[in-house]
Design a protein around this motif. Structure first.
Motif, PDB file in Angstrom:
ATOM      1  N   GLY A 232      51.140   2.983  72.588  1.00  0.00           N
ATOM      2  CA  GLY A 232      51.018   1.633  71.872  1.00  0.00           C
ATOM      3  C   GLY A 232      49.741   1.084  72.608  1.00  0.00           C
ATOM      4  O   GLY A 232      49.003   0.277  71.468  1.00  0.00           O
ATOM      5  N   LEU A 233      49.478   1.179  73.677  1.00  0.00           N
ATOM      6  CA  LEU A 233      48.353   0.507  74.240  1.00  0.00           C
ATOM      7  C   LEU A 233      47.042   0.806  73.605  1.00  0.00           C
ATOM      8  O   LEU A 233      46.036   0.179  72.978  1.00  0.00           O
ATOM      9  CB  LEU A 233      48.122   0.557  75.662  1.00  0.00           C
ATOM     10  CG  LEU A 233      46.841   0.052  76.296  1.00  0.00           C
ATOM     11  CD1 LEU A 233      46.676  -1.362  76.314  1.00  0.00           C
ATOM     12  CD2 LEU A 233      46.688   0.380  77.826  1.00  0.00           C
ATOM     13  N   LYS A 234      47.007   2.490  73.381  1.00  0.00           N
ATOM     14  CA  LYS A 234      45.946   3.108  72.643  1.00  0.00           C
ATOM     15  C   LYS A 234      45.709   2.354  71.221  1.00  0.00           C
ATOM     16  O   LYS A 234      44.600   2.288  70.880  1.00  0.00           O
ATOM     17  CB  LYS A 234      45.928   4.494  72.931  1.00  0.00           C
ATOM     18  CG  LYS A 234      45.898   4.768  74.307  1.00  0.00           C
ATOM     19  CD  LYS A 234      46.571   6.394  74.395  1.00  0.00           C
ATOM     20  CE  LYS A 234      45.447   7.406  73.866  1.00  0.00           C
ATOM     21  NZ  LYS A 234      46.012   8.734  73.959  1.00  0.00           N
ATOM     22  N   LYS A 235      46.920   2.373  70.611  1.00  0.00           N
ATOM     23  CA  LYS A 235      46.849   1.886  69.098  1.00  0.00           C
ATOM     24  C   LYS A 235      46.430   0.602  69.158  1.00  0.00           C
ATOM     25  O   LYS A 235      45.559  -0.012  68.085  1.00  0.00           O
ATOM     26  CB  LYS A 235      48.281   2.207  68.717  1.00  0.00           C
ATOM     27  CG  LYS A 235      48.613   3.737  68.369  1.00  0.00           C
ATOM     28  CD  LYS A 235      50.038   3.838  67.817  1.00  0.00           C
ATOM     29  CE  LYS A 235      50.276   5.169  67.512  1.00  0.00           C
ATOM     30  NZ  LYS A 235      51.653   5.340  67.008  1.00  0.00           N
ATOM     31  N   PHE A 236      46.761  -0.224  70.061  1.00  0.00           N
ATOM     32  CA  PHE A 236      46.596  -1.653  69.923  1.00  0.00           C
ATOM     33  C   PHE A 236      45.068  -1.905  70.313  1.00  0.00           C
ATOM     34  O   PHE A 236      44.644  -2.962  69.526  1.00  0.00           O
ATOM     35  CB  PHE A 236      47.414  -2.448  71.195  1.00  0.00           C
ATOM     36  CG  PHE A 236      47.146  -3.884  71.473  1.00  0.00           C
ATOM     37  CD1 PHE A 236      47.637  -4.893  70.175  1.00  0.00           C
ATOM     38  CD2 PHE A 236      46.610  -4.470  72.506  1.00  0.00           C
ATOM     39  CE1 PHE A 236      47.327  -6.054  70.584  1.00  0.00           C
ATOM     40  CE2 PHE A 236      46.260  -5.840  72.589  1.00  0.00           C
ATOM     41  CZ  PHE A 236      46.940  -6.568  71.472  1.00  0.00           C
ATOM     42  N   LEU A 237      44.541  -1.186  71.110  1.00  0.00           N
ATOM     43  CA  LEU A 237      42.962  -1.382  71.314  1.00  0.00           C
ATOM     44  C   LEU A 237      42.310  -0.516  70.568  1.00  0.00           C
ATOM     45  O   LEU A 237      40.902  -0.717  70.654  1.00  0.00           O
ATOM     46  CB  LEU A 237      42.876  -0.963  72.997  1.00  0.00           C
ATOM     47  CG  LEU A 237      43.318  -1.461  73.902  1.00  0.00           C
ATOM     48  CD1 LEU A 237      43.261  -1.300  75.356  1.00  0.00           C
ATOM     49  CD2 LEU A 237      42.960  -3.238  73.822  1.00  0.00           C
ATOM     50  N   ALA A 238      42.780   0.322  69.503  1.00  0.00           N
ATOM     51  CA  ALA A 238      41.853   1.147  68.686  1.00  0.00           C
ATOM     52  C   ALA A 238      40.795   0.324  67.983  1.00  0.00           C
ATOM     53  O   ALA A 238      39.761   0.811  68.098  1.00  0.00           O
ATOM     54  CB  ALA A 238      42.685   1.592  67.719  1.00  0.00           C
ATOM     55  N   PRO A 239      40.838  -1.009  67.381  1.00  0.00           N
ATOM     56  CA  PRO A 239      39.656  -1.620  66.828  1.00  0.00           C
ATOM     57  C   PRO A 239      38.662  -2.038  67.912  1.00  0.00           C
ATOM     58  O   PRO A 239      37.428  -1.980  67.602  1.00  0.00           O
ATOM     59  CB  PRO A 239      40.374  -2.981  66.392  1.00  0.00           C
ATOM     60  CG  PRO A 239      42.122  -2.675  66.079  1.00  0.00           C
ATOM     61  CD  PRO A 239      42.240  -1.672  67.226  1.00  0.00           C
ATOM     62  N   LEU A 240      38.853  -2.366  68.964  1.00  0.00           N
ATOM     63  CA  LEU A 240      37.828  -2.683  70.194  1.00  0.00           C
ATOM     64  C   LEU A 240      37.230  -1.239  70.501  1.00  0.00           C
ATOM     65  O   LEU A 240      36.006  -1.423  70.718  1.00  0.00           O
ATOM     66  CB  LEU A 240      38.707  -3.402  71.307  1.00  0.00           C
ATOM     67  CG  LEU A 240      37.713  -3.731  72.408  1.00  0.00           C
ATOM     68  CD1 LEU A 240      36.841  -4.770  72.197  1.00  0.00           C
ATOM     69  CD2 LEU A 240      38.809  -3.963  73.609  1.00  0.00           C
TER      70      LEU A 240
END
Length: 246
Positions: A232-240
């Motif tokens: 989930g962290l990887k998906k959450f940070l995808a835009p960054l």
């Protein structure tokens, strides 16, 4: 003893930054900073990394002034503020290391010794050692899987700042940052030159070690939840990450 105005700043990087001779402006009475002053300090360091973007993101989302909606909108605004009073913010969590005492804010020698005792050689803590130490602290202090991932994020930032390319940290450098609020040799260059992707790689390795430690301790449910939260962290940070340096 820590300066009284820094007792509620439970982050060794922010304490050290605010203790530096070239510290950015800071409203000590309100315990608030302009996000631009934080990122300006990072950009002033040598190197061409992009940790200023990462710290901007976390300072607004986790510690920004205002409710969640306001903070989300502030990601797209040129100016915003964040609270240096980190306890009680959305980025605050249980199960931490307690190297800074949760009540007094002072450096806790016993907790530091307990945390760093997970080093495999007594001098350096690699990502695996940090993961085991995070898992130990999480268990001792009643943390959840979410808390454990939050700690992995924080120690990933620490390893990015003062660790080597693999994220291994000298315990002496940890002490210098936590206890004396001084940047170890090379820390400013790392702050200016390292990248969001570097931080994420180290953080995920720490999180993997936390999950492995939970599984070894017989808590398969927590281990599975940490792995899920990691994705989930990887998906959450995808835009960054889409705009981050390689």
């Amino acid at each position: 003893m820590v300066r009284p105005e820094l007792k509620e700043v439970h982050c060794p990087f922010v304490r050290t930054m605010l203790s530096a001779q070239d510290a950015p402006p800071w409203n000590q009475e309100a315990q608030e900073m302009e996000v631009g002053d934080l990122t300006g300090f990072v950009r002033a360091q040598p190197g061409d990394g992009d940790l200023d973007n990462l710290l901007r993101f976390f300072s607004i989302i986790n510690h920004g002034v205002g409710n969640k909606l306001v903070r989300s909108m502030n990601l797209f605004q040129p100016r915003s503020r964040f609270s240096t009073k980190l306890m009680g913010s959305d980025g605050d969590h249980g199960g931490g290391s307690h190297i800074y005492h949760p009540v007094s804010g002072e450096f806790d020698e016993r907790q530091f010794a307990t945390f760093t005792a997970f080093s495999s050689n007594g001098r350096v803590m690699g990502a695996g050692d940090l993961g085991n130490a995070v898992a130990g602290a999480n268990q001792r202090h009643g943390g959840t899987a979410y808390d454990a991932l939050q700690s992995a994020v924080e120690f990933g930032l620490l390893a990015t700042l003062i660790g080597d390319r693999r994220g291994a940290i000298r315990i002496a450098d940890m002490r210098l940052l936590f206890e004396r609020n001084e940047f170890p040799a090379g820390a400013r260059e790392n702050l200016g030159g390292r990248t969001t992707r570097h931080w994420l790689n180290v953080t995920l390795r720490i999180a993997d070690a936390v999950a492995a430690a939970a599984e070894k301790a017989g808590d398969g449910e927590k281990a599975a939840e940490i792995k899920r939260l990691k994705q989930g962290l990887k998906k959450f940070l995808a835009p960054l990450l889409a705009t981050a340096a390689l």
